[in-house]
Write an enzyme that holds these catalytic residues in place. Structure first.
Site, short mmCIF file in Angstrom:
data_model
loop_
_atom_site.label_atom_id
_atom_site.label_comp_id
_atom_site.label_asym_id
_atom_site.label_seq_id
_atom_site.Cartn_x
_atom_site.Cartn_y
_atom_site.Cartn_z
N MET A 137 -33.41 -14.91 22.01
CA MET A 137 -32.60 -15.17 20.86
C MET A 137 -31.31 -15.71 21.43
O MET A 137 -30.33 -15.20 22.20
CB MET A 137 -32.07 -13.87 20.27
CG MET A 137 -31.24 -13.84 19.05
SD MET A 137 -32.25 -14.91 17.73
CE MET A 137 -30.86 -15.72 17.24
N GLU A 138 -30.93 -16.92 20.61
CA GLU A 138 -29.79 -17.89 20.93
C GLU A 138 -28.49 -17.40 20.70
O GLU A 138 -27.59 -18.35 20.39
CB GLU A 138 -30.32 -19.08 20.43
CG GLU A 138 -30.01 -19.36 18.69
CD GLU A 138 -31.22 -19.11 18.15
OE1 GLU A 138 -32.41 -18.37 18.65
OE2 GLU A 138 -31.45 -19.54 16.90
N ASN A 139 -28.09 -16.11 20.39
CA ASN A 139 -26.75 -15.86 19.92
C ASN A 139 -25.84 -16.61 20.81
O ASN A 139 -25.68 -16.70 21.91
CB ASN A 139 -26.73 -14.26 20.15
CG ASN A 139 -27.75 -13.40 19.78
OD1 ASN A 139 -28.33 -13.26 18.62
ND2 ASN A 139 -28.49 -12.74 21.00
N GLY B 106 -39.32 -13.89 21.89
CA GLY B 106 -39.29 -14.19 23.19
C GLY B 106 -37.68 -14.10 23.57
O GLY B 106 -37.63 -13.73 24.65
N GLU C 185 -31.14 -11.98 13.95
CA GLU C 185 -31.91 -13.31 13.38
C GLU C 185 -33.32 -12.36 12.66
O GLU C 185 -33.68 -11.75 13.71
CB GLU C 185 -32.40 -14.38 14.11
CG GLU C 185 -33.07 -15.42 13.32
CD GLU C 185 -33.59 -16.64 14.15
OE1 GLU C 185 -33.01 -16.73 15.43
OE2 GLU C 185 -33.99 -17.72 13.55
N GLU D 282 -33.54 -21.74 24.46
CA GLU D 282 -32.21 -21.09 23.86
C GLU D 282 -30.99 -21.57 24.11
O GLU D 282 -30.01 -21.69 23.40
CB GLU D 282 -32.26 -19.47 24.30
CG GLU D 282 -33.49 -18.73 24.24
CD GLU D 282 -34.04 -18.71 22.76
OE1 GLU D 282 -33.42 -18.66 21.80
OE2 GLU D 282 -35.33 -18.67 22.65
N GLU E 278 -35.74 -24.70 14.60
CA GLU E 278 -36.68 -24.44 15.52
C GLU E 278 -37.71 -25.60 16.07
O GLU E 278 -38.21 -25.88 17.10
CB GLU E 278 -37.75 -23.19 15.08
CG GLU E 278 -36.73 -22.04 14.82
CD GLU E 278 -36.15 -21.61 16.17
OE1 GLU E 278 -36.53 -22.12 17.26
OE2 GLU E 278 -35.42 -20.51 16.00
N HIS F 109 -30.55 -24.31 21.61
CA HIS F 109 -29.98 -24.15 20.37
C HIS F 109 -28.63 -24.09 20.21
O HIS F 109 -28.11 -24.12 19.07
CB HIS F 109 -30.67 -22.61 20.01
CG HIS F 109 -31.57 -22.49 19.50
ND1 HIS F 109 -32.19 -23.06 18.46
CD2 HIS F 109 -32.96 -21.75 19.69
CE1 HIS F 109 -33.45 -22.83 17.98
NE2 HIS F 109 -34.04 -21.81 18.65
N1 PHE Z 1 -34.49 -17.75 17.41
C1 PHE Z 1 -35.27 -17.37 18.40
C2 PHE Z 1 -35.67 -18.59 19.03
O1 PHE Z 1 -36.86 -19.15 18.72
C3 PHE Z 1 -36.53 -16.61 17.89
C4 PHE Z 1 -36.39 -15.08 17.21
C5 PHE Z 1 -36.43 -15.14 15.75
C6 PHE Z 1 -35.82 -14.23 18.09
C7 PHE Z 1 -36.01 -13.86 15.22
C8 PHE Z 1 -35.56 -12.81 17.48
C9 PHE Z 1 -35.92 -12.75 16.01
O2 PHE Z 1 -35.28 -19.07 19.86
ZN ZN Z 2 -35.55 -21.01 18.94
#
Ligand code: PHE
Ligand code: ZN
Length: 876
Positions: free
Chosen positions: A269-271, A267, A127, A304, A326, A307
């Site tokens: 990442m919600e992969n 912080g 992301e 996360e 978000e 998400h």
């Molecule tokens: N999508 C993540 C979050 O808010 C934040 C994020 C954005 C991490 C871009 C890495 C790169 O949970």
């Molecule tokens: Zn987020």
């Protein structure tokens, strides 16, 4: 790698076009090597556009193309074109399989976007647009693919091989290598792809979902950190339960993995099924993490996890919709934390953060709507506006509809859009359809930037026994938006009589808690409340029911009254904050004025006396507004005067109530525990210590001794760090030995050493600049580790008197470091540059110095697109 020229491409929201092809299936094969990694990709294309296209552009960045085939035929020269930002397929057939082989250099990837090698591990961050740095692809969130991923790596260095979904097979191969194949059954956009390879230990647990499915929970960390995952694992399980109970949402895979790393831009990442986390939001033990670190873990783990439904199952059509996932997910994590802890204290903290980051953003050159209209680098839009203000918009919808109706809207949203890439408009439409409500006016909140100013005035009519309240709104102009329409503002309110009891709200619709929600839709509206035998004082915007600046016409006496009697915790806090801000502004304007006037003194005394009050809430009430917040209330920030006035006030409150502070300090001492009450007690006790040390009386030296003792003997990091910070930042204290001692004790713990760096950088003393120069060449400083860079540069930028030194030395130094960082990590450089954008808020001399710093950066060779955009918007 070629850098696109700064103004090169501005992406407009209105230019969205659906993709002409979809890639329902993608098969990846990665041979992992820090220097040269090879990525084989099979992409299954299917045309969705009605007619053939002449050109099909795929994204690709910093890739070395090794081979290119279509349906097993090597592509001829007239069938494709390589460009600056990818690969264009010419006259592609309706369906085909594209096979590409590329080479990348993970160890050289210090931007930490795409596939990188750091701390001995391979990690990905996709992301927003990192996947294009791994292979050629339609790298956009409205292309959902099923992924099959095979990882190959040397078994010795990378015993653990992870990717999204389920592990289907593993095996050994030649020369000590091994492989693992992963399949994710859920189609997902590229930004949710992840893989990890390294030498990691795992902490395991299980979770049984409401419908009885078993989920394996796995947290991957370095071997020595396995004992520090208790809070993370516990928070995860609580978050999973909460989403079932509050939203009826279960987890959908058999396995939920979290990996912690020291090298991360954000912080976490919600992969899908494989979250990657900044170690800061995973690791905690009482000896190394503060209470607020623990709370940060709880909320980011939950964020996360949430998400998985708001972001992954229902994803984004395009990046302009970022707040769809978000804002909504921040709202969900805030509510989760409110349910776990004290709701009132949680709300105060959330609003404090909103005001510290989002209000200034909304008032400066970087202001943008929650749903932006244009961007050149999407990474610059992971902002407080998209996240925090976005969450406030969801909260207002929740307030307007009510809890049950909001849930119905969410149910319909999931029912309609599960498995799809959608828009904010789709979300609002679901909320409307589920409740037969019209939110058309509310949409303006998403398109209009700027913080509305809400003015309130009222009068009591002793003859009619009525009270008339008038509300007026106005939103200041922001860049590109000179005229503003009114927005619908929900104002939760109650009336209090002079005994501090609730008065009836006849004349308005009363809500469930005996409150009313007034909806201000026009520029100005009035409400009259009847059957009021005595005068009343309104408690407005309870719980901070809208992200506005409330300016009320109440006098000090009314504020003092509300500071003691308001039964809404947020508003009680707000009232005493207002009193303090007012007193401080008066002292800033005239240094002979005491910053501790009688109303503030009496309100403080009554809170200090009230031993029945929740200690965490009491600590909030007694915490002075920050220098930045005070500055926000001025047309020109008076840097030094604010610092002086606030110091004096702290000193006066310390001296005036020395006995009470001393009693609190002694009475609140207790062996370490982790519950909410214990946390509140620690906070209040450390606040007492800070006031005593600040006080000018005899107690100061005695307290410095106490602080040394607390530093040396604390059984937890909260107390140890509080004492450490007070001693290091104390103007009359020699901190050398304590700095050495701290470093010696904790040098093996990067997250603790970050604190060591940031406290020094945030010390309000003239020699700090010089010391920070030393910190940047300290052996433990590393430009490639964002946490470390943020500790020093972020700490410095949050140090008002040093960063904003009148001679401009802070700005010049700072800009120099940003310039350096831009070559290493553009995303972090751009983010750290934003304080310089606020130059209009300062006096002429500082303005000039800040602009000079920005200009110096603008002239940099090979300026990243990230930093270029921030500077360009800051310096029109
Ligand atoms: N999508 C993540 C979050 O808010 C934040 C994020 C954005 C991490 C871009 C890495 C790169 O949970
Ligand atoms: Zn987020």
């Amino acid at each position: 790698m070629s850098t696109p020229s700064p103004q090169a491409m501005v992406i407009q929201r209105g230019d969205y076009r659906a993709p002409s092809y979809q890639i329902p299936e993608i098969i990846l094969d990665l041979r992992l090597d820090p220097e040269n990694t090879e990525v084989l990709a099979h992409l299954h294309f299917r045309r969705v556009a009605a007619s053939p296209v002449a050109e099909l552009p795929l994204n690709g960045e910093a890739l070395e193309l090794l081979s290119l085939q279509r349906d097993d035929q090597v592509l001829a020269e007239h069938e494709y074109r390589l460009t600056e930002d990818g690969l264009v397929l010419l006259n592609p057939p309706e369906t085909f399989v594209l096979k590409t082989k590329v080479r990348l250099h993970p160890a050289a990837n210090t931007a930490l976007s795409g596939l990188y090698h750091a701390g001995g591990q391979f990690l990905t961050q996709c992301e927003a647009e990192g996947f294009r740095r791994i292979t050629y692809m339609l790298d956009r969130p409205d292309c959902l693919a099923r992924f099959t991923v095979t990882l190959h790596a040397p078994q010795k260095h990378c015993p653990v091989l992870l990717a999204n979904g389920n592990c289907m097979a593993m095996g050994r191969e030649a020369e000590g290598w091994h492989w693992a194949r992963w399949e994710d059954p859920f189609p997902k956009p590229t930004y949710l792809f992840a893989m990890v390879a390294g030498d990691l230990a795992v902490v395991r647990d299980r979770y049984r979902t409401a419908s009885g499915r078993d989920v394996a929970l796995e947290i991957y960390v370095a071997e020595r950190d396995t004992a520090a995952c208790v809070q993370a694992m516990d928070s995860l399980k609580r978050a999973m339960r909460w989403d079932e109970e509050v939203y009826g949402r279960e987890y959908d895979l058999d396995r939920y993995m979290i990996v912690a790393t020291d090298s991360f831009n954000m912080g976490a990442m919600e992969n899908k099924g494989l979250n990657i986390f900044n170690a800061k939001y995973v690791l905690a033990s009482p000896e190394t993490a503060t209470d607020s670190d623990y709370q940060g873990i709880e909320s980011v783990i939950a964020h996360e996890y949430f998400h998985n439904w708001t972001g992954n199952r229902v994803t984004l059509r395009d990046w302009f919709q970022l707040s769809l996932k978000e804002g909504l997910t921040v709202f969900r994590d805030q509510e989760f934390s409110a349910d776990q802890n004290s709701r009132g204290v949680q709300r105060i903290g959330d609003v404090r953060r909103l005001r510290a980051a989002q209000f200034p953003e909304d008032a400066g050159p970087l202001a943008h709507p929650v749903r932006p209209e244009a961007y050149s680098e999407i990474n610059n839009f992971y902002t407080a506006t998209v996240y925090e203000k976005g969450a406030e918009l969801i909260r207002m919808i929740h307030t307007l509809l009510g809890k049950t109706q909001f849930r119905q809207g969410m149910d319909l949203y999931f029912q309609r859009h599960d498995g799809h890439a959608v828009t904010i408009e789709d979300f609002l439409a679901a909320m409307e359809a589920a409740n037969q409500r019209d939110l058309s006016g509310f949409r303006r909140w998403y398109s209009q930037a700027g913080t509305p100013v809400l003015r309130a005035s009222g009068s009591y009519d002793p003859v009619q026994h009525s009270y008339t309240l008038t509300l007026h709104q106005e939103t200041p102009a922001t860049p590109g938006q000179s005229t503003k329409e009114p927005v619908p503002i929900p104002v939760r309110m109650a009336l209090l009589n002079t005994q501090g009891q609730r008065a009836p709200l006849s004349g308005a619709i009363e809500g469930p808690d005996g409150e009313a929600v007034l909806l201000l839709e026009q520029r100005e509206q009035s409400w009259t409340f009847v059957n009021l035998p005595d005068p009343v004082i309104p408690s407005l915007l309870r719980g901070f029911s809208a992200p506005v600046r409330l300016e009320s016409a109440w006098d000090d006496e009314a504020c003092g009254f509300l500071a003691c009697y308001d039964d809404d915790p947020f508003n009680r806090w707000e009232s005493i904050q207002n009193l303090a801000v007012k007193a401080l502004l008066a002292a800033v304007a005239d240094s002979s004025v005491t910053p501790l006037p009688a109303v503030l003194r009496d309100a403080t005394a009554s809170i200090l006396r009230d031993d029945a009050l929740d200690p965490a809430f009491r600590a909030e009430l007694l915490t002075l507004p920050s220098e930045d917040y005070i500055g926000e209330q001025m047309s020109v920030v008076a840097v030094e005067a604010i610092h002086r006035a606030r110091d004096t006030l702290r000193q006066d409150i310390g001296a005036r109530f020395a006995e009470k502070w001393m009693a609190l300090y002694h009475d609140l001492a207790a062996p370490y525990q982790r519950d909410g009450l214990a946390i509140g007690r620690r906070r209040l006790r450390n606040l007492a210590l800070s006031h005593l040390i600040a006080s000018d009386g005899d107690s100061r030296e005695a307290m410095a001794l106490h602080a040394r003792q607390q530093y040396a003997q604390a059984d937890n990091m909260t107390d140890r760090l509080a004492a450490f910070q007070l001693l290091v930042q104390h103007p009359h204290h020699d901190a050398k030995d304590i700095l050495l001692d701290f470093y010696r004790k904790w040098h093996g713990y990067p997250l603790v050493i970050d604190k060591w760096f940031s406290i020094q950088a945030a010390t309000p003393r003239p020699e700090t600049l010089h010391q920070v120069e030393h910190l940047l060449v300290h052996p433990a400083f590393d430009w490639r580790v964002p946490n470390r860079v943020r500790a020093v540069l972020g700490g410095f930028a949050a140090n008002p008197t040093v960063f904003h030194a009148a001679d401009g030395s802070g700005y010049a130094f700072y800009a120099e470091q940003i310039r350096r960082l831009d070559d290493i990590n553009p995303q972090t450089a751009a983010r750290l540059a934003t304080p310089l954008s606020r130059w209009r808020r300062y006096d002429a001399q500082r303005q000039q110095a800040m602009r000079a710093a920005l200009t110096m950066l603008a002239d940099k060779a090979k300026l990243s697109r990230d930093l270029a955009e921030v500077i360009q918007r800051s310096l029109p």
